[in-house]
Design a protein around this motif. Structure first.
Motif, PDB file in Angstrom:
ATOM      1  N   HIS A 111       3.062   9.619  17.796  1.00 42.49           N
ATOM      2  CA  HIS A 111       3.582   8.649  16.825  1.00 42.49           C
ATOM      3  C   HIS A 111       3.785   9.275  15.429  1.00 42.49           C
ATOM      4  O   HIS A 111       4.806   9.042  14.768  1.00 42.49           O
ATOM      5  CB  HIS A 111       2.582   7.489  16.755  1.00 42.49           C
ATOM      6  CG  HIS A 111       2.948   6.397  15.822  1.00 42.49           C
ATOM      7  ND1 HIS A 111       3.914   5.453  16.112  1.00 42.49           N
ATOM      8  CD2 HIS A 111       2.479   6.078  14.585  1.00 42.49           C
ATOM      9  CE1 HIS A 111       4.012   4.610  15.100  1.00 42.49           C
ATOM     10  NE2 HIS A 111       3.156   4.971  14.157  1.00 42.49           N
ATOM     11  N   HIS A 115       6.965   9.798  12.829  1.00 42.88           N
ATOM     12  CA  HIS A 115       7.043   9.427  11.407  1.00 42.88           C
ATOM     13  C   HIS A 115       7.509  10.621  10.567  1.00 42.88           C
ATOM     14  O   HIS A 115       8.377  10.491   9.705  1.00 42.88           O
ATOM     15  CB  HIS A 115       5.664   8.985  10.899  1.00 42.88           C
ATOM     16  CG  HIS A 115       5.378   7.518  11.090  1.00 42.88           C
ATOM     17  ND1 HIS A 115       6.189   6.528  10.589  1.00 42.88           N
ATOM     18  CD2 HIS A 115       4.346   6.878  11.704  1.00 42.88           C
ATOM     19  CE1 HIS A 115       5.671   5.336  10.887  1.00 42.88           C
ATOM     20  NE2 HIS A 115       4.559   5.525  11.569  1.00 42.88           N
ATOM     21  N   SER A 135      -0.116   5.625   6.452  1.00 41.32           N
ATOM     22  CA  SER A 135       0.227   4.391   7.168  1.00 41.32           C
ATOM     23  C   SER A 135      -1.017   3.533   7.323  1.00 41.32           C
ATOM     24  O   SER A 135      -2.029   3.769   6.657  1.00 41.32           O
ATOM     25  CB  SER A 135       0.815   4.755   8.536  1.00 41.32           C
ATOM     26  OG  SER A 135      -0.196   5.271   9.365  1.00 41.32           O
ATOM     27  N   GLY A 136      -0.946   2.561   8.247  1.00 37.32           N
ATOM     28  CA  GLY A 136      -2.087   1.675   8.462  1.00 37.32           C
ATOM     29  C   GLY A 136      -3.231   2.396   9.163  1.00 37.32           C
ATOM     30  O   GLY A 136      -4.386   2.015   9.026  1.00 37.32           O
ATOM     31  N   GLY A 137      -2.908   3.448   9.911  1.00 41.27           N
ATOM     32  CA  GLY A 137      -3.943   4.153  10.670  1.00 41.27           C
ATOM     33  C   GLY A 137      -4.145   5.592  10.214  1.00 41.27           C
ATOM     34  O   GLY A 137      -5.094   6.246  10.648  1.00 41.27           O
ATOM     35  N   GLY A 162      -3.135   2.507   4.083  1.00 38.67           N
ATOM     36  CA  GLY A 162      -2.572   1.184   4.414  1.00 38.67           C
ATOM     37  C   GLY A 162      -3.668   0.183   4.743  1.00 38.67           C
ATOM     38  O   GLY A 162      -3.599  -0.992   4.360  1.00 38.67           O
ATOM     39  N   ASP A 166      -4.480  -3.365   2.944  1.00 33.08           N
ATOM     40  CA  ASP A 166      -4.595  -4.628   3.686  1.00 33.08           C
ATOM     41  C   ASP A 166      -5.948  -5.293   3.457  1.00 33.08           C
ATOM     42  O   ASP A 166      -6.035  -6.511   3.309  1.00 33.08           O
ATOM     43  CB  ASP A 166      -4.378  -4.373   5.193  1.00 33.08           C
ATOM     44  CG  ASP A 166      -2.968  -3.879   5.487  1.00 33.08           C
ATOM     45  OD1 ASP A 166      -2.083  -4.066   4.624  1.00 33.08           O
ATOM     46  OD2 ASP A 166      -2.741  -3.289   6.568  1.00 33.08           O
ATOM     47  N   GLY A 179      -0.184  -4.648   2.068  1.00 29.87           N
ATOM     48  CA  GLY A 179       0.469  -3.557   1.337  1.00 29.87           C
ATOM     49  C   GLY A 179       1.700  -3.998   0.558  1.00 29.87           C
ATOM     50  O   GLY A 179       1.763  -3.816  -0.674  1.00 29.87           O
ATOM     51  N   PRO A 180       2.682  -4.608   1.233  1.00 33.92           N
ATOM     52  CA  PRO A 180       3.898  -5.002   0.508  1.00 33.92           C
ATOM     53  C   PRO A 180       3.633  -6.051  -0.570  1.00 33.92           C
ATOM     54  O   PRO A 180       4.307  -6.071  -1.603  1.00 33.92           O
ATOM     55  CB  PRO A 180       4.796  -5.597   1.603  1.00 33.92           C
ATOM     56  CG  PRO A 180       4.214  -5.169   2.908  1.00 33.92           C
ATOM     57  CD  PRO A 180       2.775  -4.829   2.683  1.00 33.92           C
ATOM     58  N   ASP A 183       2.125  -4.315  -3.570  1.00 37.55           N
ATOM     59  CA  ASP A 183       3.231  -3.562  -4.179  1.00 37.55           C
ATOM     60  C   ASP A 183       4.038  -4.471  -5.126  1.00 37.55           C
ATOM     61  O   ASP A 183       4.301  -4.112  -6.280  1.00 37.55           O
ATOM     62  CB  ASP A 183       4.130  -3.037  -3.030  1.00 37.55           C
ATOM     63  CG  ASP A 183       5.165  -2.046  -3.498  1.00 37.55           C
ATOM     64  OD1 ASP A 183       5.211  -1.751  -4.715  1.00 37.55           O
ATOM     65  OD2 ASP A 183       5.943  -1.555  -2.656  1.00 37.55           O
ATOM     66  N   GLY A 269       4.235   3.685   6.784  1.00 36.65           N
ATOM     67  CA  GLY A 269       4.458   2.404   6.118  1.00 36.65           C
ATOM     68  C   GLY A 269       4.169   2.420   4.627  1.00 36.65           C
ATOM     69  O   GLY A 269       4.904   1.822   3.831  1.00 36.65           O
ATOM     70  N   VAL A 270       3.111   3.126   4.208  1.00 32.35           N
ATOM     71  CA  VAL A 270       2.734   3.133   2.786  1.00 32.35           C
ATOM     72  C   VAL A 270       3.772   3.909   1.948  1.00 32.35           C
ATOM     73  O   VAL A 270       3.859   3.735   0.733  1.00 32.35           O
ATOM     74  CB  VAL A 270       1.296   3.693   2.604  1.00 32.35           C
ATOM     75  CG1 VAL A 270       0.878   3.707   1.146  1.00 32.35           C
ATOM     76  CG2 VAL A 270       0.301   2.881   3.422  1.00 32.35           C
ATOM     77  N   CYS A 272       6.646   3.190   1.808  1.00 36.25           N
ATOM     78  CA  CYS A 272       7.557   2.166   1.243  1.00 36.25           C
ATOM     79  C   CYS A 272       7.121   1.784  -0.169  1.00 36.25           C
ATOM     80  O   CYS A 272       7.883   1.172  -0.916  1.00 36.25           O
ATOM     81  CB  CYS A 272       7.524   0.883   2.076  1.00 36.25           C
ATOM     82  SG  CYS A 272       8.143   1.062   3.742  1.00 36.25           S
ATOM     83  N   ASN A 273       5.887   2.112  -0.534  1.00 38.44           N
ATOM     84  CA  ASN A 273       5.320   1.627  -1.798  1.00 38.44           C
ATOM     85  C   ASN A 273       6.087   2.142  -3.018  1.00 38.44           C
ATOM     86  O   ASN A 273       6.254   3.354  -3.199  1.00 38.44           O
ATOM     87  CB  ASN A 273       3.846   2.052  -1.884  1.00 38.44           C
ATOM     88  CG  ASN A 273       3.159   1.457  -3.080  1.00 38.44           C
ATOM     89  OD1 ASN A 273       3.139   2.044  -4.146  1.00 38.44           O
ATOM     90  ND2 ASN A 273       2.625   0.267  -2.908  1.00 38.44           N
ATOM     91  N   ALA A 300       8.437   2.578   7.940  1.00 37.69           N
ATOM     92  CA  ALA A 300       7.546   1.722   8.726  1.00 37.69           C
ATOM     93  C   ALA A 300       7.793   1.984  10.212  1.00 37.69           C
ATOM     94  O   ALA A 300       8.712   2.728  10.572  1.00 37.69           O
ATOM     95  CB  ALA A 300       7.820   0.271   8.379  1.00 37.69           C
ATOM     96  N   ASP A 301       6.952   1.388  11.068  1.00 39.31           N
ATOM     97  CA  ASP A 301       7.087   1.663  12.502  1.00 39.31           C
ATOM     98  C   ASP A 301       8.469   1.273  13.024  1.00 39.31           C
ATOM     99  O   ASP A 301       8.951   0.166  12.788  1.00 39.31           O
ATOM    100  CB  ASP A 301       5.991   0.905  13.274  1.00 39.31           C
ATOM    101  CG  ASP A 301       4.667   1.628  13.176  1.00 39.31           C
ATOM    102  OD1 ASP A 301       4.647   2.763  12.654  1.00 39.31           O
ATOM    103  OD2 ASP A 301       3.663   1.068  13.633  1.00 39.31           O
TER     104      ASP A 301
END
Ligand code: KG4
Ligand code: ZN
Length: 338
Positions: A111, A115, A135-137, A162, A166, A179-180, A183, A269-270, A272-273, A300-301
């Motif tokens: 994965h 990315h 990211s989240g993980g 991430g 959250d 996160g969003p 932001d 995903g992060v 995007c910040n 993002a995913d």
């Protein structure tokens, strides 16, 4: 090669059709955010069930949007790991069955490799570069010398960036994923003079820690006389984001300097910040670095991101066998395919 790409590692089911690992003909994402929002985080069993419900129609939509018939596909690439194993298994099982039925090869890929290489769908970034995967993980720094050559330089020792966004959002009673939302709240730039710690910045390594800053926010909230009002929430969100952005960018700079890298690719995903993008842009000027971000849809995913690696490996004859299993924990510097 004309590839179908499938992603189901967490709470997004995604299907894409990509030609030659570069030309995205479709990139469809079905988010499960609404399903998990009431629980304040991803519920693995619910995620697997939803992937199962949507994967067939999603693949049909990806093919029709691309104007491609299933029989025209030359291969399938799917996320094998890391992620939630039940969720991953839906994509992996689908890919196996579809590839078997069509008589074409398939490949299970990493994965985070997806990315990192997503950036190549939009712009040609020369190797070597520093990859900042947030990211989240994950919150990991890699030296990338070529597709498949990843050296781990540093990583979070506790929460991923991430995850910290959250969790802090949840503490403040904000919705999931936080996160969003943080932001947006931080866009005013008003931190009210609040300063949260920047963990591990003094340590001369490239590792991160975000649990300290998360606890600092919790302590701050607990010391307030009443529930924070809108202005206070905005200020806390701004101060928190500034601290996280400082830590990520400073550690990335240190890693780039240590490895003598001039190019930095920020993904996940992060990435995007907006605060992180702005800070990297400022630092790139001062430090003579070229910093690249995929567009938000590819940060993002999504599954188009898998096609860069998929095309590279499948074209060289690397394929997965029908015995392939999903893996929840899979260090990127230990991958080998075929
Ligand atoms: O890469 P991703 O979509 O999924 C994983 O592989 O984890 O990343 C999801 C994470 C979530 O924690 C989400 O809150 C965070 O990325 N995120 C953001 C922003 N957009 C998404 N964090 C900060 N600012 C954003 N704009
Ligand atoms: Zn991801």
């Amino acid at each position: 090669m004309l590839l179908l790409a499938i992603e189901s590692s967490c709470d997004e089911t995604a299907a894409a059709v990509v030609r030659d690992g570069r030309q995205v003909l479709s990139n469809i994402i079905s988010s499960q955010v609404d399903l998990h929002a009431v629980y304040g985080g991803v519920v693995p069993e619910l995620a697997s069930r939803r992937h199962l419900e949507v994967i067939n129609p999603l693949v049909a939509e990806a093919l029709s949007t691309a104007g491609v018939k299933a029989e025209e596909l030359e291969g399938i690439v799917v996320t094998r790991g890391p992620g939630l194993v039940g969720a991953l298994l839906v994509g992996v099982s689908f890919a196996k069955a579809y590839a078997y039925a069509l008589g074409i090869p398939f490949l299970g890929v990493h994965h985070i490799e997806g990315h990192i290489l997503a950036v190549q769908l939009e712009q040609e970034v020369q190797y070597p570069f520093l990859a900042v995967a947030v990211s989240g993980g994950h919150t990991h720094l890699y030296r990338v010398d070529a597709i498949g050559k990843y050296k781990l330089l540093g990583r979070t020792v506790d929460d991923a960036a991430g995850e910290a966004f959250d969790k802090v959002a949840k503490m403040m009673g904000l919705a999931y994923p936080g996160g969003p939302i943080i932001d947006k709240l931080a866009a005013s730039g008003d931190d009210g003079g609040i300063v949260f710690p920047r963990p591990m910045l003094k340590k001369q390594n490239c590792d991160f820690s975000f649990s300290g800053v998360k606890t600092a926010v919790l302590n701050y909230l607990q010391k307030l006389d009443s529930k924070p009002d809108e202005k206070q929430i905005r200020q806390i969100a701004t101060a928190f984001q500034t601290a996280v952005v400082d830590v990520i960018t400073q550690k990335a700079l240190r890693a780039a300097e240590m490895e003598g890298l001039q190019r930095v690719v920020v993904v996940g995903g992060v990435a995007c910040n907006s605060g992180l993008r702005k800070k990297f842009a400022e630092l790139s000027l001062v430090n003579n670095l070229s910093v690249y971000f995929p567009s938000p849809l590819l940060c993002a995913d999504n599954s188009a991101m898998l096609a860069v690696a998929g095309d590279h490996y499948l074209s060289q004859g690397f394929t997965s066998q029908l015995e392939l299993n999903a893996v929840s924990n899979w260090p990127l510097d230990q991958i080998h395919y075929g």
